[in-house]
Enzyme design. Sequence first.
Site, PDB file in Angstrom:
ATOM      1  N   HIS A 423       0.814  -1.216   0.000  1.00 31.82           N
ATOM      2  CA  HIS A 423       0.000   0.000   0.000  1.00 31.82           C
ATOM      3  C   HIS A 423       0.852   1.272   0.000  1.00 31.82           C
ATOM      4  CE1 HIS A 423      -3.707   1.988  -0.057  1.00 31.82           C
ATOM      5  NE2 HIS A 423      -4.385   1.242   0.790  1.00 31.82           N
ATOM      6  N   ARG A 424       2.163   1.157   0.221  1.00 33.47           N
ATOM      7  CA  ARG A 424       3.031   2.326   0.078  1.00 33.47           C
ATOM      8  C   ARG A 424       3.179   2.702  -1.393  1.00 33.47           C
ATOM      9  NH1 ARG A 424       8.385   0.146   2.865  1.00 33.47           N
ATOM     10  NH2 ARG A 424       7.850  -1.495   1.359  1.00 33.47           N
TER      11      ARG A 424
END
Length: 452
Positions: A423-424
Amino acid sequence: MLPDLGEGLPEAELVQWMVAEGDTVTLNQTIAEVETAKAVVELPSPYAGTVTALHAGAGDVVMVGSVLISFDIGGDDAPAPAPAAESAEESAKAEPNLVGYGAAPRGSARPQRRSRAAAGAHVSSSSDTAVLEAAPHDAIHLAEPDRPLERPRSTPPVRLHAKQLGVDLALVEATGASGLITRSDVDAYATRVGASLTAAVPTAQPEPISDLRQPSTPGERTTRTPIRGVRKHTADAMVRSAFTAPHVTTFLTVDVTATTELIASLKADRSLQEHKIGVMAVAAKAVCLALARHPGLNSRWDDAAGEIVEHHYVNLGIAAATGRGLVVPNIRDAQDLTLVELADAIRGLAETARAGKTSPAEMMGGTFSITNVGVFGVDAGTPILNPGEAGILAVGAVRRQPWEHRGEIALRDVMTLALSFDHRLVDGEQGSRFLVDVADVLREPGRAMLLR
Protein backbone atom coordinates in the site's frame (compact mmCIF):
# COMPACT_ATOMS: atom_id res chain seq x y z
CA MET A 1 36.81 -25.34 0.94
CA LEU A 2 33.07 -24.73 0.70
CA PRO A 3 32.63 -21.83 -1.76
CA ASP A 4 30.23 -18.94 -1.39
CA LEU A 5 27.24 -20.28 -3.32
CA GLY A 6 25.40 -16.99 -3.73
CA GLU A 7 24.28 -13.81 -1.97
CA GLY A 8 26.97 -14.12 0.68
CA LEU A 9 25.07 -16.87 2.54
CA PRO A 10 27.36 -17.93 5.41
CA GLU A 11 26.61 -21.65 5.48
CA ALA A 12 25.18 -24.63 3.64
CA GLU A 13 23.93 -28.07 4.64
CA LEU A 14 25.58 -31.08 3.04
CA VAL A 15 22.79 -33.10 1.45
CA GLN A 16 24.82 -35.99 0.08
CA TRP A 17 28.23 -36.97 -1.21
CA MET A 18 28.43 -38.19 -4.80
CA VAL A 19 31.93 -39.58 -4.16
CA ALA A 20 33.67 -41.56 -1.42
CA GLU A 21 37.21 -41.67 -0.05
CA GLY A 22 39.46 -43.41 -2.53
CA ASP A 23 37.35 -42.52 -5.57
CA THR A 24 39.06 -41.13 -8.65
CA VAL A 25 37.38 -37.97 -9.91
CA THR A 26 37.71 -35.80 -12.99
CA LEU A 27 37.76 -32.01 -13.26
CA ASN A 28 34.24 -30.55 -12.87
CA GLN A 29 32.72 -33.91 -11.89
CA THR A 30 29.87 -33.43 -9.40
CA ILE A 31 31.21 -34.40 -5.99
CA ALA A 32 28.42 -33.32 -3.62
CA GLU A 33 25.03 -31.68 -3.25
CA VAL A 34 24.65 -28.91 -0.68
CA GLU A 35 21.56 -26.98 0.33
CA THR A 36 21.63 -23.26 1.03
CA ALA A 37 18.77 -21.06 2.20
CA LYS A 38 17.83 -20.78 -1.47
CA ALA A 39 18.31 -24.07 -3.29
CA VAL A 40 20.12 -27.39 -3.62
CA VAL A 41 23.38 -26.81 -5.48
CA GLU A 42 25.75 -29.31 -7.09
CA LEU A 43 29.45 -28.79 -6.34
CA PRO A 44 31.95 -29.59 -9.12
CA SER A 45 35.38 -31.01 -8.39
CA PRO A 46 38.16 -28.41 -8.61
CA TYR A 47 40.74 -31.10 -9.43
CA ALA A 48 41.27 -34.35 -11.24
CA GLY A 49 42.68 -36.83 -8.76
CA THR A 50 41.81 -39.11 -5.86
CA VAL A 51 39.57 -38.25 -2.92
CA THR A 52 41.63 -38.66 0.26
CA ALA A 53 39.23 -37.33 2.91
CA LEU A 54 35.67 -36.11 3.37
CA HIS A 55 35.51 -33.53 6.15
CA ALA A 56 31.72 -33.46 6.66
CA GLY A 57 28.82 -35.87 6.64
CA ALA A 58 25.32 -35.73 5.21
CA GLY A 59 23.21 -33.38 7.32
CA ASP A 60 26.17 -31.37 8.61
CA VAL A 61 25.98 -27.59 8.37
CA VAL A 62 29.26 -26.31 6.91
CA MET A 63 30.45 -22.71 7.04
CA VAL A 64 31.62 -21.04 3.83
CA GLY A 65 35.42 -21.27 3.71
CA SER A 66 35.57 -24.43 5.83
CA VAL A 67 37.40 -27.46 4.50
CA LEU A 68 34.98 -29.83 2.80
CA ILE A 69 37.10 -32.37 0.88
CA SER A 70 40.76 -33.24 0.28
CA PHE A 71 42.32 -34.54 -2.94
CA ASP A 72 45.52 -36.26 -3.95
CA ILE A 73 46.42 -34.73 -7.30
CA GLY A 74 49.89 -36.29 -7.48
CA GLY A 75 51.25 -37.45 -10.80
CA ASP A 76 53.33 -36.29 -13.71
CA ASP A 77 50.71 -33.74 -14.75
CA ALA A 78 50.05 -32.37 -11.26
CA PRO A 79 51.44 -29.00 -10.25
CA ALA A 80 54.39 -29.29 -7.86
CA PRO A 81 53.91 -27.89 -4.36
CA ALA A 82 55.31 -24.39 -4.04
CA PRO A 83 58.37 -23.93 -1.77
CA ALA A 84 57.64 -22.24 1.52
CA ALA A 85 59.61 -19.15 0.55
CA GLU A 86 57.75 -18.78 -2.72
CA SER A 87 55.31 -15.91 -3.03
CA ALA A 88 51.55 -16.30 -2.94
CA GLU A 89 51.54 -15.31 -6.59
CA GLU A 90 53.79 -18.19 -7.60
CA SER A 91 51.75 -20.63 -5.51
CA ALA A 92 48.50 -19.39 -7.02
CA LYS A 93 49.80 -19.96 -10.54
CA ALA A 94 49.84 -23.70 -9.84
CA GLU A 95 46.12 -23.77 -9.15
CA PRO A 96 43.65 -24.84 -11.83
CA ASN A 97 41.19 -22.26 -13.14
CA LEU A 98 38.05 -24.35 -12.68
CA VAL A 99 34.87 -23.34 -14.43
CA GLY A 100 32.47 -22.35 -11.66
CA TYR A 101 35.15 -21.46 -9.11
CA GLY A 102 36.83 -18.42 -10.61
CA ALA A 103 40.44 -17.64 -11.35
CA ALA A 104 43.15 -18.00 -8.74
CA PRO A 105 44.33 -14.86 -6.94
CA ARG A 106 47.48 -13.26 -8.29
CA GLY A 107 50.19 -11.45 -6.43
CA SER A 108 49.29 -8.93 -3.82
CA ALA A 109 46.43 -7.38 -5.76
CA ARG A 110 44.27 -8.44 -2.82
CA PRO A 111 45.52 -9.29 0.67
CA GLN A 112 45.52 -12.94 1.65
CA ARG A 113 43.07 -13.69 4.46
CA ARG A 114 42.69 -16.74 6.62
CA SER A 115 39.70 -18.85 5.56
CA ARG A 116 37.24 -20.06 8.18
CA ALA A 117 38.25 -23.68 8.56
CA ALA A 118 36.10 -26.23 10.35
CA ALA A 119 37.10 -26.84 13.97
CA GLY A 120 39.58 -29.69 14.18
CA ALA A 121 39.53 -30.33 10.42
CA HIS A 122 42.76 -31.59 8.86
CA VAL A 123 43.75 -29.80 5.67
CA SER A 124 45.90 -31.62 3.15
CA SER A 125 48.74 -29.76 1.38
CA SER A 126 46.85 -29.96 -1.91
CA SER A 127 43.69 -28.38 -0.51
CA ASP A 128 45.66 -25.69 1.38
CA THR A 129 46.17 -23.83 -1.88
CA ALA A 130 42.77 -24.52 -3.46
CA VAL A 131 40.66 -21.46 -4.15
CA LEU A 132 37.05 -22.57 -4.29
CA GLU A 133 34.69 -19.71 -5.03
CA ALA A 134 31.53 -20.13 -7.08
CA ALA A 135 32.36 -17.24 -9.40
CA PRO A 136 32.26 -18.31 -13.06
CA HIS A 137 34.30 -15.68 -14.84
CA ASP A 138 37.56 -15.48 -16.78
CA ALA A 139 40.59 -13.38 -16.01
CA ILE A 140 40.97 -10.13 -17.97
CA HIS A 141 44.46 -9.73 -19.40
CA LEU A 142 46.21 -6.52 -20.31
CA ALA A 143 48.00 -6.14 -23.61
CA GLU A 144 51.27 -6.81 -21.79
CA PRO A 145 51.42 -10.55 -21.09
CA ASP A 146 53.62 -10.12 -18.02
CA ARG A 147 51.03 -7.89 -16.34
CA PRO A 148 47.87 -9.97 -16.07
CA LEU A 149 44.88 -8.20 -14.54
CA GLU A 150 42.16 -10.28 -12.94
CA ARG A 151 38.51 -9.32 -12.79
CA PRO A 152 37.42 -8.71 -9.18
CA ARG A 153 36.33 -12.09 -7.83
CA SER A 154 32.75 -12.42 -6.63
CA THR A 155 29.69 -14.64 -7.05
CA PRO A 156 27.06 -14.02 -9.77
CA PRO A 157 24.42 -12.77 -7.27
CA VAL A 158 26.93 -10.30 -5.81
CA ARG A 159 27.82 -9.03 -9.28
CA LEU A 160 24.12 -8.56 -10.04
CA HIS A 161 23.66 -6.72 -6.75
CA ALA A 162 26.60 -4.45 -7.56
CA LYS A 163 25.23 -3.76 -11.03
CA GLN A 164 21.85 -2.75 -9.60
CA LEU A 165 23.60 -0.45 -7.14
CA GLY A 166 25.79 1.05 -9.85
CA VAL A 167 28.93 -0.10 -8.02
CA ASP A 168 32.17 -0.88 -9.87
CA LEU A 169 33.54 -4.04 -8.25
CA ALA A 170 37.08 -3.00 -9.14
CA LEU A 171 36.77 -0.27 -6.49
CA VAL A 172 35.46 -2.54 -3.73
CA GLU A 173 37.74 -3.94 -1.03
CA ALA A 174 37.20 -7.67 -0.49
CA THR A 175 36.84 -9.15 2.99
CA GLY A 176 35.68 -12.63 1.99
CA ALA A 177 37.74 -15.80 2.08
CA SER A 178 40.69 -15.74 -0.36
CA GLY A 179 39.92 -12.23 -1.54
CA LEU A 180 36.29 -12.84 -2.50
CA ILE A 181 34.05 -9.76 -2.68
CA THR A 182 30.89 -10.35 -0.64
CA ARG A 183 27.48 -8.71 -0.67
CA SER A 184 28.32 -6.84 2.56
CA ASP A 185 31.47 -5.45 0.92
CA VAL A 186 29.34 -4.03 -1.91
CA ASP A 187 26.80 -2.59 0.53
CA ALA A 188 29.54 -1.00 2.64
CA TYR A 189 31.06 0.65 -0.43
CA ALA A 190 27.64 1.80 -1.67
CA THR A 191 26.93 3.39 1.71
CA ARG A 192 30.18 5.31 1.60
CA VAL A 193 29.67 6.69 -1.89
CA GLY A 194 25.93 7.21 -1.57
CA ALA A 195 24.76 4.54 -4.04
CA SER A 196 21.03 4.11 -3.66
CA LEU A 197 19.52 1.05 -5.26
CA THR A 198 19.11 -2.20 -3.34
CA ALA A 199 18.53 -5.62 -4.83
CA ALA A 200 15.09 -7.26 -4.73
CA VAL A 201 15.42 -10.81 -3.40
CA PRO A 202 12.58 -13.21 -4.09
CA THR A 203 12.00 -15.78 -1.48
CA ALA A 204 11.76 -19.51 -1.65
CA GLN A 205 8.88 -21.19 0.10
CA PRO A 206 9.29 -23.62 3.01
CA GLU A 207 10.34 -27.22 2.56
CA PRO A 208 8.12 -29.99 3.93
CA ILE A 209 8.54 -30.33 7.68
CA SER A 210 8.93 -34.09 7.32
CA ASP A 211 12.27 -33.56 5.56
CA LEU A 212 13.82 -32.04 8.70
CA ARG A 213 12.11 -33.87 11.54
CA GLN A 214 14.32 -35.61 14.04
CA PRO A 215 13.76 -39.35 14.43
CA SER A 216 11.21 -40.01 17.16
CA THR A 217 10.49 -43.03 19.30
CA PRO A 218 7.02 -44.53 19.82
CA GLY A 219 5.08 -42.65 22.46
CA GLU A 220 6.84 -39.30 21.99
CA ARG A 221 4.42 -36.41 22.34
CA THR A 222 6.49 -33.81 20.51
CA THR A 223 8.81 -33.56 17.52
CA ARG A 224 11.58 -30.98 17.31
CA THR A 225 12.56 -29.62 13.91
CA PRO A 226 15.76 -27.60 13.32
CA ILE A 227 15.05 -24.12 11.94
CA ARG A 228 17.56 -23.78 9.13
CA GLY A 229 18.01 -23.76 5.40
CA VAL A 230 15.04 -22.79 3.26
CA ARG A 231 12.66 -22.74 6.24
CA LYS A 232 14.80 -20.25 8.18
CA HIS A 233 15.29 -18.00 5.16
CA THR A 234 11.58 -18.10 4.33
CA ALA A 235 10.59 -17.22 7.89
CA ASP A 236 12.99 -14.26 7.96
CA ALA A 237 11.84 -13.00 4.56
CA MET A 238 8.13 -13.38 5.33
CA VAL A 239 8.42 -11.59 8.67
CA ARG A 240 10.43 -8.82 7.02
CA SER A 241 7.81 -8.51 4.28
CA ALA A 242 4.76 -8.68 6.56
CA PHE A 243 6.08 -6.07 9.00
CA THR A 244 7.71 -3.76 6.46
CA ALA A 245 5.24 -3.51 3.58
CA PRO A 246 1.64 -2.69 4.52
CA HIS A 247 -0.28 -5.50 2.80
CA VAL A 248 -3.68 -5.09 1.21
CA THR A 249 -5.48 -7.99 -0.51
CA THR A 250 -8.36 -7.57 -2.92
CA PHE A 251 -10.44 -10.35 -4.51
CA LEU A 252 -12.33 -10.74 -7.77
CA THR A 253 -14.28 -13.75 -9.04
CA VAL A 254 -14.41 -13.98 -12.81
CA ASP A 255 -16.08 -16.12 -15.49
CA VAL A 256 -13.15 -17.74 -17.34
CA THR A 257 -15.19 -19.98 -19.65
CA ALA A 258 -13.77 -18.28 -22.75
CA THR A 259 -10.23 -18.95 -21.48
CA THR A 260 -10.91 -22.63 -20.79
CA GLU A 261 -12.49 -22.96 -24.24
CA LEU A 262 -9.44 -21.31 -25.80
CA ILE A 263 -7.13 -23.69 -23.94
CA ALA A 264 -9.19 -26.68 -25.10
CA SER A 265 -8.94 -25.52 -28.71
CA LEU A 266 -5.18 -25.02 -28.43
CA LYS A 267 -4.75 -28.50 -26.95
CA ALA A 268 -6.64 -29.91 -29.92
CA ASP A 269 -4.17 -28.24 -32.30
CA ARG A 270 -1.53 -30.86 -33.11
CA SER A 271 1.13 -28.22 -33.74
CA LEU A 272 0.69 -26.88 -30.18
CA GLN A 273 0.14 -30.08 -28.19
CA GLU A 274 3.72 -30.29 -26.93
CA HIS A 275 3.55 -26.80 -25.41
CA LYS A 276 1.05 -27.64 -22.61
CA ILE A 277 -0.75 -24.29 -22.55
CA GLY A 278 -2.88 -23.90 -19.42
CA VAL A 279 -4.64 -21.34 -17.26
CA MET A 280 -1.35 -20.27 -15.62
CA ALA A 281 0.11 -19.30 -18.99
CA VAL A 282 -2.93 -17.18 -19.83
CA ALA A 283 -2.83 -15.61 -16.36
CA ALA A 284 0.86 -14.85 -16.79
CA LYS A 285 0.18 -13.16 -20.13
CA ALA A 286 -2.68 -11.18 -18.58
CA VAL A 287 -0.41 -10.02 -15.75
CA CYS A 288 2.31 -8.86 -18.15
CA LEU A 289 -0.22 -6.88 -20.18
CA ALA A 290 -1.78 -5.35 -17.06
CA LEU A 291 1.60 -4.39 -15.56
CA ALA A 292 2.35 -2.32 -18.65
CA ARG A 293 -0.78 -0.28 -17.90
CA HIS A 294 -0.23 -0.15 -14.13
CA PRO A 295 3.53 0.22 -13.53
CA GLY A 296 3.01 0.85 -9.83
CA LEU A 297 2.52 -2.90 -9.40
CA ASN A 298 5.90 -3.45 -11.07
CA SER A 299 7.98 -1.25 -8.79
CA ARG A 300 9.71 -1.38 -5.43
CA TRP A 301 10.13 0.88 -2.43
CA ASP A 302 13.73 1.98 -1.85
CA ASP A 303 13.60 3.16 1.73
CA ALA A 304 17.30 4.01 2.00
CA ALA A 305 17.22 6.31 -1.02
CA GLY A 306 13.73 7.63 -0.43
CA GLU A 307 12.76 6.63 -3.96
CA ILE A 308 10.23 4.47 -5.81
CA VAL A 309 12.03 2.36 -8.41
CA GLU A 310 9.81 1.52 -11.38
CA HIS A 311 10.84 -1.44 -13.52
CA HIS A 312 10.43 -1.29 -17.29
CA TYR A 313 10.63 -5.06 -17.58
CA VAL A 314 8.83 -7.97 -15.93
CA ASN A 315 10.73 -10.75 -14.17
CA LEU A 316 7.72 -12.89 -13.37
CA GLY A 317 8.03 -15.20 -10.35
CA ILE A 318 6.18 -18.52 -10.66
CA ALA A 319 5.63 -20.64 -7.55
CA ALA A 320 6.60 -24.24 -8.27
CA ALA A 321 5.77 -27.23 -6.04
CA THR A 322 8.71 -29.56 -5.32
CA GLY A 323 9.56 -32.33 -2.90
CA ARG A 324 11.29 -29.69 -0.77
CA GLY A 325 8.26 -27.39 -0.79
CA LEU A 326 7.60 -24.37 -2.99
CA VAL A 327 10.31 -22.38 -4.73
CA VAL A 328 9.76 -19.24 -6.77
CA PRO A 329 12.08 -18.96 -9.77
CA ASN A 330 11.28 -16.18 -12.21
CA ILE A 331 10.85 -15.81 -15.96
CA ARG A 332 13.21 -13.08 -17.17
CA ASP A 333 11.70 -10.39 -19.41
CA ALA A 334 8.35 -12.16 -19.45
CA GLN A 335 6.76 -9.11 -21.09
CA ASP A 336 8.50 -10.03 -24.36
CA LEU A 337 7.19 -13.61 -24.53
CA THR A 338 4.20 -14.94 -26.44
CA LEU A 339 1.56 -17.14 -24.80
CA VAL A 340 3.27 -20.27 -26.16
CA GLU A 341 6.68 -19.09 -24.94
CA LEU A 342 5.28 -18.32 -21.49
CA ALA A 343 3.73 -21.80 -21.31
CA ASP A 344 7.10 -23.35 -22.21
CA ALA A 345 8.93 -21.19 -19.66
CA ILE A 346 6.50 -22.08 -16.86
CA ARG A 347 6.80 -25.76 -17.71
CA GLY A 348 10.61 -25.53 -17.80
CA LEU A 349 10.76 -23.79 -14.43
CA ALA A 350 8.49 -26.41 -12.87
CA GLU A 351 10.51 -29.34 -14.24
CA THR A 352 13.79 -27.80 -13.09
CA ALA A 353 12.34 -27.13 -9.63
CA ARG A 354 10.95 -30.65 -9.24
CA ALA A 355 14.37 -32.03 -10.18
CA GLY A 356 15.90 -29.89 -7.43
CA LYS A 357 18.06 -28.02 -9.95
CA THR A 358 16.75 -24.48 -9.42
CA SER A 359 19.75 -22.24 -8.75
CA PRO A 360 19.82 -19.26 -6.36
CA ALA A 361 20.31 -16.92 -9.32
CA GLU A 362 17.04 -18.12 -10.88
CA MET A 363 15.18 -16.97 -7.78
CA MET A 364 16.70 -13.50 -7.73
CA GLY A 365 15.50 -10.25 -9.23
CA GLY A 366 11.77 -10.93 -9.51
CA THR A 367 9.49 -7.90 -9.97
CA PHE A 368 6.04 -9.53 -9.57
CA SER A 369 4.89 -13.04 -8.64
CA ILE A 370 2.04 -15.47 -9.32
CA THR A 371 1.09 -18.36 -7.05
CA ASN A 372 -1.33 -21.04 -8.20
CA VAL A 373 -3.34 -22.08 -5.14
CA GLY A 374 -5.99 -23.55 -7.43
CA VAL A 375 -3.82 -26.56 -8.17
CA PHE A 376 -4.48 -27.65 -4.56
CA GLY A 377 -8.25 -27.14 -4.94
CA VAL A 378 -8.21 -23.81 -3.06
CA ASP A 379 -10.40 -20.94 -4.23
CA ALA A 380 -8.43 -18.00 -2.82
CA GLY A 381 -5.91 -16.85 -0.24
CA THR A 382 -4.02 -13.80 0.99
CA PRO A 383 -0.47 -14.26 -0.33
CA ILE A 384 2.43 -12.43 1.31
CA LEU A 385 4.63 -10.31 -0.92
CA ASN A 386 8.13 -11.38 -1.79
CA PRO A 387 10.43 -8.75 -0.23
CA GLY A 388 11.15 -6.03 -2.76
CA GLU A 389 8.06 -6.67 -4.89
CA ALA A 390 4.90 -4.56 -5.02
CA GLY A 391 2.40 -7.28 -5.90
CA ILE A 392 1.61 -11.00 -5.94
CA LEU A 393 -1.40 -12.66 -7.59
CA ALA A 394 -2.98 -15.86 -6.27
CA VAL A 395 -4.86 -17.82 -8.95
CA GLY A 396 -7.66 -19.99 -7.54
CA ALA A 397 -9.27 -23.21 -8.73
CA VAL A 398 -11.47 -23.19 -11.82
CA ARG A 399 -14.92 -24.44 -10.79
CA ARG A 400 -17.98 -25.29 -12.91
CA GLN A 401 -20.92 -23.59 -11.22
CA PRO A 402 -24.13 -21.66 -11.91
CA TRP A 403 -23.36 -18.10 -13.00
CA GLU A 404 -25.21 -15.18 -14.56
CA HIS A 405 -24.50 -15.17 -18.28
CA ARG A 406 -26.24 -12.88 -20.77
CA GLY A 407 -29.17 -12.32 -18.45
CA GLU A 408 -29.67 -16.00 -17.64
CA ILE A 409 -28.28 -18.58 -15.23
CA ALA A 410 -25.87 -21.02 -16.87
CA LEU A 411 -23.09 -23.40 -15.85
CA ARG A 412 -19.83 -21.53 -16.33
CA ASP A 413 -16.15 -21.95 -15.46
CA VAL A 414 -15.47 -19.54 -12.61
CA MET A 415 -12.23 -18.61 -10.86
CA THR A 416 -11.27 -16.27 -7.99
CA LEU A 417 -8.22 -14.01 -8.20
CA ALA A 418 -6.56 -12.57 -5.08
CA LEU A 419 -4.11 -9.68 -5.39
CA SER A 420 -1.89 -8.61 -2.49
CA PHE A 421 -0.02 -5.33 -2.92
CA ASP A 422 2.21 -2.92 -1.04
CA HIS A 423 0.00 0.00 0.00
CA ARG A 424 3.03 2.33 0.08
CA LEU A 425 3.36 1.89 -3.67
CA VAL A 426 -0.17 1.08 -4.77
CA ASP A 427 -3.45 2.53 -3.54
CA GLY A 428 -6.80 0.75 -3.62
CA GLU A 429 -7.84 2.25 -6.94
CA GLN A 430 -4.64 1.20 -8.72
CA GLY A 431 -4.77 -2.30 -7.27
CA SER A 432 -8.42 -2.74 -8.20
CA ARG A 433 -7.93 -1.47 -11.76
CA PHE A 434 -4.97 -3.79 -12.25
CA LEU A 435 -6.97 -6.79 -11.02
CA VAL A 436 -9.91 -5.90 -13.28
CA ASP A 437 -7.55 -5.69 -16.29
CA VAL A 438 -6.15 -9.15 -15.50
CA ALA A 439 -9.70 -10.50 -15.09
CA ASP A 440 -10.83 -8.93 -18.38
CA VAL A 441 -8.19 -10.87 -20.30
CA LEU A 442 -9.21 -14.12 -18.57
CA ARG A 443 -12.91 -13.34 -19.17
CA GLU A 444 -12.31 -12.47 -22.82
CA PRO A 445 -8.83 -13.58 -23.94
CA GLY A 446 -9.45 -11.94 -27.30
CA ARG A 447 -9.06 -8.59 -25.50
CA ALA A 448 -5.34 -9.28 -25.31
CA MET A 449 -5.22 -8.44 -29.02
CA LEU A 450 -6.23 -4.88 -28.16
CA LEU A 451 -3.76 -4.27 -25.31
CA ARG A 452 -0.18 -3.12 -25.40
